[in-house]
Design a protein around this motif. Structure first.
Motif, PDB file in Angstrom:
ATOM      1  N   MET A   1      42.411  50.386  23.090  1.00  0.00           N
ATOM      2  CA  MET A   1      41.799  49.244  23.748  1.00  0.00           C
ATOM      3  C   MET A   1      41.665  49.574  25.229  1.00  0.00           C
ATOM      4  N   ILE A   2      40.483  49.369  25.767  1.00  0.00           N
ATOM      5  CA  ILE A   2      40.209  49.546  27.195  1.00  0.00           C
ATOM      6  C   ILE A   2      40.224  48.160  27.836  1.00  0.00           C
ATOM      7  N   THR A   3      40.854  48.051  28.994  1.00  0.00           N
ATOM      8  CA  THR A   3      40.879  46.769  29.694  1.00  0.00           C
ATOM      9  C   THR A   3      40.408  46.943  31.133  1.00  0.00           C
ATOM     10  N   ILE A   4      39.904  45.844  31.658  1.00  0.00           N
ATOM     11  CA  ILE A   4      39.599  45.763  33.084  1.00  0.00           C
ATOM     12  C   ILE A   4      40.239  44.480  33.603  1.00  0.00           C
ATOM     13  N   THR A   5      40.967  44.606  34.683  1.00  0.00           N
ATOM     14  CA  THR A   5      41.453  43.453  35.424  1.00  0.00           C
ATOM     15  C   THR A   5      40.718  43.464  36.758  1.00  0.00           C
ATOM     16  N   ALA A   6      40.136  42.324  37.114  1.00  0.00           N
ATOM     17  CA  ALA A   6      39.418  42.209  38.383  1.00  0.00           C
ATOM     18  C   ALA A   6      40.036  41.088  39.201  1.00  0.00           C
ATOM     19  N   VAL A   7      40.231  41.342  40.475  1.00  0.00           N
ATOM     20  CA  VAL A   7      40.696  40.327  41.414  1.00  0.00           C
ATOM     21  C   VAL A   7      39.551  40.091  42.389  1.00  0.00           C
ATOM     22  N   ILE A   8      39.117  38.837  42.443  1.00  0.00           N
ATOM     23  CA  ILE A   8      37.903  38.470  43.169  1.00  0.00           C
ATOM     24  C   ILE A   8      38.231  37.312  44.109  1.00  0.00           C
ATOM     25  N   ARG A   9      37.892  37.455  45.376  1.00  0.00           N
ATOM     26  CA  ARG A   9      38.096  36.367  46.336  1.00  0.00           C
ATOM     27  C   ARG A   9      36.742  35.909  46.857  1.00  0.00           C
ATOM     28  N   ALA A  10      36.492  34.619  46.710  1.00  0.00           N
ATOM     29  CA  ALA A  10      35.258  34.010  47.225  1.00  0.00           C
ATOM     30  C   ALA A  10      35.491  33.498  48.644  1.00  0.00           C
ATOM     31  N   LYS A  11      34.432  33.466  49.409  1.00  0.00           N
ATOM     32  CA  LYS A  11      34.515  32.843  50.728  1.00  0.00           C
ATOM     33  C   LYS A  11      34.811  31.362  50.550  1.00  0.00           C
ATOM     34  N   LYS A  12      35.572  30.816  51.474  1.00  0.00           N
ATOM     35  CA  LYS A  12      35.883  29.379  51.442  1.00  0.00           C
ATOM     36  C   LYS A  12      34.574  28.593  51.388  1.00  0.00           C
ATOM     37  N   GLY A  13      34.543  27.596  50.528  1.00  0.00           N
ATOM     38  CA  GLY A  13      33.356  26.787  50.338  1.00  0.00           C
ATOM     39  C   GLY A  13      32.436  27.304  49.243  1.00  0.00           C
TER      40      GLY A  13
ATOM     41  N   ARG B   1      23.451  40.053  37.167  1.00  0.00           N
ATOM     42  CA  ARG B   1      23.206  38.726  37.757  1.00  0.00           C
ATOM     43  C   ARG B   1      24.441  38.230  38.493  1.00  0.00           C
ATOM     44  N   PHE B   2      25.617  38.429  37.871  1.00  0.00           N
ATOM     45  CA  PHE B   2      26.853  37.999  38.525  1.00  0.00           C
ATOM     46  C   PHE B   2      26.975  38.626  39.907  1.00  0.00           C
ATOM     47  N   PHE B   3      26.801  39.937  40.003  1.00  0.00           N
ATOM     48  CA  PHE B   3      26.958  40.596  41.300  1.00  0.00           C
ATOM     49  C   PHE B   3      25.863  40.197  42.290  1.00  0.00           C
ATOM     50  N   ASP B   4      24.669  39.884  41.813  1.00  0.00           N
ATOM     51  CA  ASP B   4      23.628  39.371  42.711  1.00  0.00           C
ATOM     52  C   ASP B   4      24.072  38.058  43.355  1.00  0.00           C
ATOM     53  N   ILE B   5      24.730  37.210  42.566  1.00  0.00           N
ATOM     54  CA  ILE B   5      25.225  35.933  43.086  1.00  0.00           C
ATOM     55  C   ILE B   5      26.487  36.133  43.911  1.00  0.00           C
ATOM     56  N   ALA B   6      27.398  36.956  43.414  1.00  0.00           N
ATOM     57  CA  ALA B   6      28.718  37.084  44.029  1.00  0.00           C
ATOM     58  C   ALA B   6      28.715  37.869  45.331  1.00  0.00           C
ATOM     59  N   ARG B   7      27.900  38.905  45.402  1.00  0.00           N
ATOM     60  CA  ARG B   7      27.949  39.801  46.560  1.00  0.00           C
ATOM     61  C   ARG B   7      27.931  39.051  47.903  1.00  0.00           C
ATOM     62  N   PRO B   8      27.019  38.099  48.112  1.00  0.00           N
ATOM     63  CA  PRO B   8      27.006  37.440  49.428  1.00  0.00           C
ATOM     64  C   PRO B   8      28.154  36.457  49.659  1.00  0.00           C
ATOM     65  N   ILE B   9      28.886  36.094  48.611  1.00  0.00           N
ATOM     66  CA  ILE B   9      29.969  35.118  48.792  1.00  0.00           C
ATOM     67  C   ILE B   9      31.352  35.734  48.583  1.00  0.00           C
ATOM     68  N   LEU B  10      31.413  37.051  48.440  1.00  0.00           N
ATOM     69  CA  LEU B  10      32.711  37.713  48.328  1.00  0.00           C
ATOM     70  C   LEU B  10      33.415  37.734  49.677  1.00  0.00           C
ATOM     71  N   ASP B  11      34.700  37.497  49.646  1.00  0.00           N
ATOM     72  CA  ASP B  11      35.535  37.597  50.842  1.00  0.00           C
ATOM     73  C   ASP B  11      36.397  38.849  50.669  1.00  0.00           C
ATOM     74  N   GLY B  12      35.796  39.990  50.914  1.00  0.00           N
ATOM     75  CA  GLY B  12      36.478  41.265  50.732  1.00  0.00           C
ATOM     76  C   GLY B  12      36.044  41.944  49.451  1.00  0.00           C
ATOM     77  N   PRO B  13      36.536  43.151  49.243  1.00  0.00           N
ATOM     78  CA  PRO B  13      36.135  43.913  48.060  1.00  0.00           C
ATOM     79  C   PRO B  13      36.773  43.360  46.794  1.00  0.00           C
ATOM     80  N   VAL B  14      36.104  43.573  45.667  1.00  0.00           N
ATOM     81  CA  VAL B  14      36.664  43.258  44.353  1.00  0.00           C
ATOM     82  C   VAL B  14      37.636  44.382  43.999  1.00  0.00           C
ATOM     83  N   THR B  15      38.831  44.012  43.581  1.00  0.00           N
ATOM     84  CA  THR B  15      39.809  45.000  43.116  1.00  0.00           C
ATOM     85  C   THR B  15      39.670  45.122  41.604  1.00  0.00           C
ATOM     86  N   LEU B  16      39.385  46.331  41.124  1.00  0.00           N
ATOM     87  CA  LEU B  16      39.232  46.588  39.694  1.00  0.00           C
ATOM     88  C   LEU B  16      40.299  47.569  39.231  1.00  0.00           C
TER      89      LEU B  16
END
Length: 100
Positions: free
Chosen positions: A1-13, A74-89
């Protein structure tokens, strides 16, 4: 089984936008990705801008199909401008799981 854990921080608001973008990916996975065996999304109780995903794939090919899907793009198109720092994978081989 392959897994991915992602930690994602959005900008406030931007928490609601990030939440919906992640839920849209989850819906796509449920409807289209039989070899994605689990796709879990969590939102931190004390910090609603902090999200984690835990994704389980039958094999590397399933992971590659998911990661190259239009839903993830599509997710990254939406998320990229509202990320508060890099995504940890973290991509890993699952070594233990509680059977369902």
């Amino acid at each position: 089984m392959i897994t991915i854990t992602a930690v994602i921080r959005a900008k406030k608001g931007s928490e609601a936008t990030m939440r919906q973008a992640l839920l849209d990916v989850a819906r796509h996975v449920q409807e289209n990705e039989a070899q994605t065996l689990g796709f879990f999304i969590s939102q931190d109780e004390s910090d609603p801008a902090l999200f984690t995903t835990y994704e389980r794939f039958a094999d590397r090919a399933a992971m590659d199909r998911h990661n190259s899907s239009s839903a993830v793009a599509r997710f990254f198109d939406i998320a990229r401008p509202i990320l508060d720092g890099p995504v940890t994978l973290v991509t890993a081989l699952e070594i233990s799981a509680k059977p369902t």
